[in-house]
Design a protein around this motif. Sequence first.
Motif, PDB file in Angstrom:
ATOM      1  N   ASP A 177       5.663  50.970 -10.250  1.00 11.11           N
ATOM      2  CA  ASP A 177       4.733  50.202  -9.416  1.00 11.11           C
ATOM      3  C   ASP A 177       3.281  50.501  -9.796  1.00 11.11           C
ATOM      4  OD1 ASP A 177       6.817  49.051  -8.037  1.00 11.11           O
ATOM      5  OD2 ASP A 177       6.769  50.505  -6.397  1.00 11.11           O
ATOM      6  N   GLU A 178       2.978  51.784 -10.045  1.00  7.11           N
ATOM      7  CA  GLU A 178       1.616  52.138 -10.425  1.00  7.11           C
ATOM      8  C   GLU A 178       1.239  51.514 -11.765  1.00  7.11           C
ATOM      9  OE1 GLU A 178       0.041  56.080  -9.978  1.00  7.11           O
ATOM     10  OE2 GLU A 178       1.683  56.657  -8.653  1.00  7.11           O
ATOM     11  N   ALA A 179       2.165  51.516 -12.708  1.00  8.55           N
ATOM     12  CA  ALA A 179       1.886  50.932 -14.018  1.00  8.55           C
ATOM     13  C   ALA A 179       1.586  49.444 -13.886  1.00  8.55           C
ATOM     14  CB  ALA A 179       3.062  51.162 -14.954  1.00  8.55           C
ATOM     15  N   ASP A 180       2.360  48.751 -13.078  1.00 13.68           N
ATOM     16  CA  ASP A 180       2.124  47.318 -12.873  1.00 13.68           C
ATOM     17  C   ASP A 180       0.794  47.067 -12.162  1.00 13.68           C
ATOM     18  OD1 ASP A 180       4.497  46.608 -14.083  1.00 13.68           O
ATOM     19  OD2 ASP A 180       5.624  46.516 -12.200  1.00 13.68           O
ATOM     20  N   GLU A 181       0.524  47.846 -11.138  1.00 22.67           N
ATOM     21  CA  GLU A 181      -0.670  47.634 -10.319  1.00 22.67           C
ATOM     22  C   GLU A 181      -1.959  47.909 -11.087  1.00 22.67           C
ATOM     23  OE1 GLU A 181      -2.670  49.295  -6.137  1.00 22.67           O
ATOM     24  OE2 GLU A 181      -0.687  49.993  -6.791  1.00 22.67           O
ATOM     25  N   HIS A 182      -1.953  48.912 -11.951  1.00 28.24           N
ATOM     26  CA  HIS A 182      -3.196  49.368 -12.567  1.00 28.24           C
ATOM     27  C   HIS A 182      -3.332  48.993 -14.045  1.00 28.24           C
ATOM     28  CE1 HIS A 182      -3.885  51.436  -8.865  1.00 28.24           C
ATOM     29  NE2 HIS A 182      -2.867  52.258  -9.030  1.00 28.24           N
ATOM     30  N   ARG A 183      -2.478  48.094 -14.523  1.00 27.50           N
ATOM     31  CA  ARG A 183      -2.490  47.704 -15.935  1.00 27.50           C
ATOM     32  C   ARG A 183      -3.863  47.199 -16.374  1.00 27.50           C
ATOM     33  NH1 ARG A 183       1.854  45.468 -15.718  1.00 27.50           N
ATOM     34  NH2 ARG A 183       3.172  46.856 -16.935  1.00 27.50           N
ATOM     35  N   ALA A 184      -4.491  46.349 -15.560  1.00 29.60           N
ATOM     36  CA  ALA A 184      -5.787  45.773 -15.936  1.00 29.60           C
ATOM     37  C   ALA A 184      -6.878  46.839 -15.987  1.00 29.60           C
ATOM     38  CB  ALA A 184      -6.175  44.659 -14.954  1.00 29.60           C
ATOM     39  N   VAL A 185      -6.879  47.749 -15.026  1.00 28.36           N
ATOM     40  CA  VAL A 185      -7.880  48.814 -15.009  1.00 28.36           C
ATOM     41  C   VAL A 185      -7.722  49.712 -16.233  1.00 28.36           C
ATOM     42  CG1 VAL A 185      -8.687  50.856 -13.759  1.00 28.36           C
ATOM     43  CG2 VAL A 185      -8.053  48.788 -12.501  1.00 28.36           C
ATOM     44  N   ILE A 186      -6.482  50.017 -16.576  1.00 28.32           N
ATOM     45  CA  ILE A 186      -6.218  50.864 -17.740  1.00 28.32           C
ATOM     46  C   ILE A 186      -6.749  50.207 -19.010  1.00 28.32           C
ATOM     47  CG2 ILE A 186      -4.363  51.791 -19.178  1.00 28.32           C
ATOM     48  CD1 ILE A 186      -2.785  52.180 -16.508  1.00 28.32           C
ATOM     49  N   ALA A 187      -6.558  48.903 -19.126  1.00 25.98           N
ATOM     50  CA  ALA A 187      -7.072  48.180 -20.297  1.00 25.98           C
ATOM     51  C   ALA A 187      -8.594  48.257 -20.363  1.00 25.98           C
ATOM     52  CB  ALA A 187      -6.611  46.729 -20.262  1.00 25.98           C
ATOM     53  N   GLU A 188      -9.262  48.126 -19.212  1.00 22.64           N
ATOM     54  CA  GLU A 188     -10.718  48.217 -19.181  1.00 22.64           C
ATOM     55  C   GLU A 188     -11.206  49.596 -19.590  1.00 22.64           C
ATOM     56  OE1 GLU A 188     -11.884  47.163 -15.252  1.00 22.64           O
ATOM     57  OE2 GLU A 188     -11.336  45.045 -15.459  1.00 22.64           O
ATOM     58  N   LEU A 189     -10.374  50.604 -19.370  1.00 21.80           N
ATOM     59  CA  LEU A 189     -10.734  51.983 -19.710  1.00 21.80           C
ATOM     60  C   LEU A 189     -10.416  52.338 -21.156  1.00 21.80           C
ATOM     61  CD1 LEU A 189      -9.414  53.662 -16.446  1.00 21.80           C
ATOM     62  CD2 LEU A 189     -11.814  53.473 -17.125  1.00 21.80           C
ATOM     63  N   GLY A 190      -9.913  51.355 -21.906  1.00 20.63           N
ATOM     64  CA  GLY A 190      -9.616  51.582 -23.317  1.00 20.63           C
ATOM     65  C   GLY A 190      -8.181  51.952 -23.596  1.00 20.63           C
ATOM     66  N   GLY A 191      -7.331  51.893 -22.578  1.00 20.73           N
ATOM     67  CA  GLY A 191      -5.931  52.259 -22.752  1.00 20.73           C
ATOM     68  C   GLY A 191      -5.062  51.071 -23.088  1.00 20.73           C
ATOM     69  N   GLY A 192      -3.968  51.329 -23.762  1.00 17.46           N
ATOM     70  CA  GLY A 192      -2.994  50.299 -24.068  1.00 17.46           C
ATOM     71  C   GLY A 192      -2.044  50.070 -22.916  1.00 17.46           C
ATOM     72  N   GLU A 193      -1.004  49.325 -23.190  1.00 14.49           N
ATOM     73  CA  GLU A 193      -0.007  49.007 -22.173  1.00 14.49           C
ATOM     74  C   GLU A 193       0.685  50.291 -21.702  1.00 14.49           C
ATOM     75  OE1 GLU A 193       2.413  46.193 -19.940  1.00 14.49           O
ATOM     76  OE2 GLU A 193       0.495  46.065 -20.991  1.00 14.49           O
ATOM     77  N   PRO A 194       0.699  50.572 -20.392  1.00 12.25           N
ATOM     78  CA  PRO A 194       1.427  51.754 -19.907  1.00 12.25           C
ATOM     79  C   PRO A 194       2.927  51.572 -20.093  1.00 12.25           C
ATOM     80  CG  PRO A 194       0.595  50.450 -18.063  1.00 12.25           C
ATOM     81  CD  PRO A 194       0.027  49.834 -19.306  1.00 12.25           C
ATOM     82  N   VAL A 195       3.564  52.565 -20.657  1.00 15.38           N
ATOM     83  CA  VAL A 195       5.004  52.504 -20.944  1.00 15.38           C
ATOM     84  C   VAL A 195       5.701  53.653 -20.226  1.00 15.38           C
ATOM     85  CG1 VAL A 195       6.764  52.564 -22.744  1.00 15.38           C
ATOM     86  CG2 VAL A 195       4.551  51.466 -23.204  1.00 15.38           C
ATOM     87  N   LEU A 196       6.785  53.348 -19.537  1.00 11.30           N
ATOM     88  CA  LEU A 196       7.561  54.378 -18.858  1.00 11.30           C
ATOM     89  C   LEU A 196       8.569  54.997 -19.826  1.00 11.30           C
ATOM     90  CD1 LEU A 196       6.290  53.058 -16.331  1.00 11.30           C
ATOM     91  CD2 LEU A 196       8.480  53.401 -15.171  1.00 11.30           C
ATOM     92  N   ARG A 197       8.549  56.315 -19.908  1.00 12.88           N
ATOM     93  CA  ARG A 197       9.491  57.045 -20.743  1.00 12.88           C
ATOM     94  C   ARG A 197      10.308  57.985 -19.863  1.00 12.88           C
ATOM     95  NH1 ARG A 197       8.968  54.146 -25.450  1.00 12.88           N
ATOM     96  NH2 ARG A 197       6.837  54.231 -26.276  1.00 12.88           N
TER      97      ARG A 197
END
Length: 254
Positions: A177-197
């Motif tokens: 849920d956190e990965a889905d909710e914050h995907r756009a913010v992470i991209a703005e911070l220079g991060g790629g797609e969050p992946v669950l491992r």
Amino acid sequence: MPDGVVPPEEFAAVAAQVFGDRLALASEYARLLVTDGVVRGLIGPREAPRIWERHLVNCAVMSEMIPNGASVLDVGSGAGLPGIVLAVARPDLTITLVEPLARRTAFLTEAVTALGLEAAVTVVRGRADEVVGGPAAGADVVTARAVAPLDRLAGWCLPLARVGGRLLALKGSSAADEADEHRAVIAELGGGEPVLRLCGTGLIDPPATVVEIVKERDVVPVRPKPSSRAEGPGRGAGSRTGGRGSGRGRSRRG
């Protein structure tokens, strides 16, 4: 000996596998956690009997995601989870533990000395934003465990990784849920797609959930211009940090 020093029977084989010939060192760290860690309020008394299940093994399986010889920066290290655990399990790693609270950094420093990890582990007292630009920044891997929601965590941790480096956030059931909710913010911070491992599959049940974010680019933070009302004696540019030096000793984490 206090409970929790030796791994319980049901976790003995797993502990031996993840720590290998350094299992005795892991057991000594467990002793520190269930004695001094509890007395100093770093570990809850109820956690002591399950220190291997919930803390040591759960953190150690993260090491399967970290390449050989990597530099690791552990943000909000607390009692050394996962930073000290990774240092015990993986002597090839160079690890910096970043923690703002004095009582925690005192414990970390003592634990590093007691475990003989001084050559591989450095303890830094401060917040994540105080470490950016310092010698510990530009890490191959930045780790964090149960520190904050993923958007804030990415804001603190991604600036500490090199471009191409990764944030590994040990999360619980809210990870997807956190990965889905914050995907756009992470991209703005220079991060790629969050992946669950899932780490430790086949060893622990359930496996440890880690959110992996690759740092794709450096992002220069945009500072808002002060309003006219904010300008004046004692306010305006520089007033937020004026007079507090490095900011160490503040209890706000991050």
